[in-house]
Design a protein around this motif. Sequence first.
Motif, short mmCIF file in Angstrom:
data_model
loop_
_atom_site.label_atom_id
_atom_site.label_comp_id
_atom_site.label_asym_id
_atom_site.label_seq_id
_atom_site.Cartn_x
_atom_site.Cartn_y
_atom_site.Cartn_z
N LYS A 45 0.81 -1.22 0.00
CA LYS A 45 0.00 0.00 0.00
C LYS A 45 0.85 1.27 0.00
O LYS A 45 0.43 2.28 -0.55
N THR A 46 2.03 1.22 0.59
CA THR A 46 2.88 2.41 0.67
C THR A 46 3.74 2.59 -0.58
O THR A 46 3.80 3.68 -1.14
N THR A 47 4.42 1.51 -1.03
CA THR A 47 5.37 1.63 -2.13
C THR A 47 4.79 1.27 -3.48
O THR A 47 5.34 1.64 -4.52
N GLY A 48 3.71 0.48 -3.49
CA GLY A 48 3.13 0.01 -4.75
C GLY A 48 3.88 -1.16 -5.36
O GLY A 48 3.53 -1.63 -6.43
N GLU A 49 4.90 -1.65 -4.67
CA GLU A 49 5.69 -2.77 -5.20
C GLU A 49 4.97 -4.10 -4.97
O GLU A 49 4.21 -4.25 -4.01
N PRO A 50 5.23 -5.08 -5.85
CA PRO A 50 4.66 -6.41 -5.64
C PRO A 50 5.13 -7.01 -4.32
O PRO A 50 6.23 -6.72 -3.83
N VAL A 51 4.29 -7.86 -3.75
CA VAL A 51 4.60 -8.53 -2.49
C VAL A 51 4.86 -10.00 -2.78
O VAL A 51 4.03 -10.67 -3.41
N TRP A 52 6.01 -10.51 -2.32
CA TRP A 52 6.40 -11.90 -2.48
C TRP A 52 6.42 -12.53 -1.10
O TRP A 52 6.53 -11.83 -0.09
N GLN A 53 6.38 -13.84 -1.03
CA GLN A 53 6.35 -14.52 0.27
C GLN A 53 7.21 -15.76 0.21
O GLN A 53 7.23 -16.47 -0.80
N VAL A 54 7.90 -16.04 1.32
CA VAL A 54 8.69 -17.26 1.43
C VAL A 54 8.52 -17.81 2.84
O VAL A 54 8.48 -17.05 3.81
N ALA A 55 8.36 -19.13 2.94
CA ALA A 55 8.26 -19.78 4.25
C ALA A 55 9.66 -20.04 4.77
O ALA A 55 10.53 -20.52 4.04
N VAL A 56 9.87 -19.71 6.04
CA VAL A 56 11.15 -19.96 6.67
C VAL A 56 10.93 -20.68 7.99
O VAL A 56 9.88 -20.55 8.62
N MET A 57 11.93 -21.45 8.40
CA MET A 57 11.89 -22.16 9.68
C MET A 57 12.82 -21.43 10.64
O MET A 57 14.00 -21.21 10.34
N ASP A 58 12.28 -21.06 11.78
CA ASP A 58 13.05 -20.40 12.83
C ASP A 58 13.97 -21.44 13.46
O ASP A 58 13.53 -22.51 13.86
N ALA A 59 15.26 -21.13 13.58
CA ALA A 59 16.23 -22.09 14.12
C ALA A 59 16.30 -22.06 15.65
O ALA A 59 17.08 -22.81 16.24
N ASP A 60 15.48 -21.25 16.29
CA ASP A 60 15.47 -21.17 17.76
C ASP A 60 14.96 -22.48 18.33
O ASP A 60 13.82 -22.87 18.09
N PRO A 61 15.78 -23.20 19.12
CA PRO A 61 15.34 -24.49 19.67
C PRO A 61 14.20 -24.36 20.69
O PRO A 61 13.50 -25.32 20.96
N ALA A 62 13.99 -23.16 21.23
CA ALA A 62 12.95 -22.97 22.24
C ALA A 62 11.56 -22.73 21.64
O ALA A 62 10.56 -22.79 22.35
N VAL A 63 11.50 -22.48 20.33
CA VAL A 63 10.21 -22.22 19.68
C VAL A 63 9.44 -23.52 19.55
O VAL A 63 10.00 -24.55 19.16
N LYS A 64 8.14 -23.48 19.87
CA LYS A 64 7.29 -24.66 19.76
C LYS A 64 7.21 -25.13 18.31
O LYS A 64 7.25 -24.33 17.39
N ALA A 65 7.04 -26.44 18.12
CA ALA A 65 7.02 -27.03 16.77
C ALA A 65 5.98 -26.37 15.87
O ALA A 65 6.24 -26.13 14.70
N GLY A 66 4.81 -26.06 16.38
CA GLY A 66 3.74 -25.46 15.58
C GLY A 66 4.00 -24.01 15.20
O GLY A 66 3.30 -23.46 14.35
N GLN A 67 5.01 -23.39 15.80
CA GLN A 67 5.32 -21.99 15.52
C GLN A 67 6.66 -21.82 14.81
O GLN A 67 7.11 -20.70 14.61
#
Length: 146
Positions: A45-67
Motif C-alpha cells: 500500500k505504501t510503495t506500490g511494489e509487488p509482495v512476495w512470500q517465502v516460508a522460513v523455519m526459525d532455528a530457535d530451539p525454544a520455539v514450539k514445533a507449531g510456531q
Amino acid sequence: MAIQGPIPIGFDQVFPHGCYIVGEVEQVKDFDASTNGRTVYAKDKTTGEPVWQVAVMDADPAVKAGQKTVAVKILSAVQPVPPASLPGLPFVPVEFDHMTVTAYVGQNTGRLAWSIRARAMRAPRTAAAPAPVKNAAAAATKEVAA
C-alpha cells in the motif's frame, strides 16, 4: 500514539538463532481483488511494489514445533532469488534486510500475531575470521598460561 504503521526491526531481533528457507518464493495473491477467472497479485500500500512470500523455519530451539515455520513477505519489483544452498545442509540459511513487523489479531485465534516484511533476502553474513597470529610461540604460551 507515536507508532504509525510497520515497526522497523533487525533480523537478529526476529531470528536470533537464524532461519532457513523451507518453501518457494511466491507472489502473494490479493484474494479480495481476485475473481474466479482473474488472479490479482498484492501490492504494498505504501510503495506500490509487488509482495512476495517465502516460508522460513526459525532455528530457535525454544520455539514450539507449531510456531517454527513463518512466512516472510518481501517487497520487490522483481521476484527475489534465494541464496545458493550449502553442501551438507538440508535447508538454505537466509537473512533478511530492512525488516519490519506489524501487529494484528489473528482471525481464527483472536490472538496477537505479527506480519513480518523485508526489502531483500541474502545469504547469511559469516562471522569474521580470527586475525592470523604473528607469533605462534607467544600465542601458545598465552593459551597455556590461561
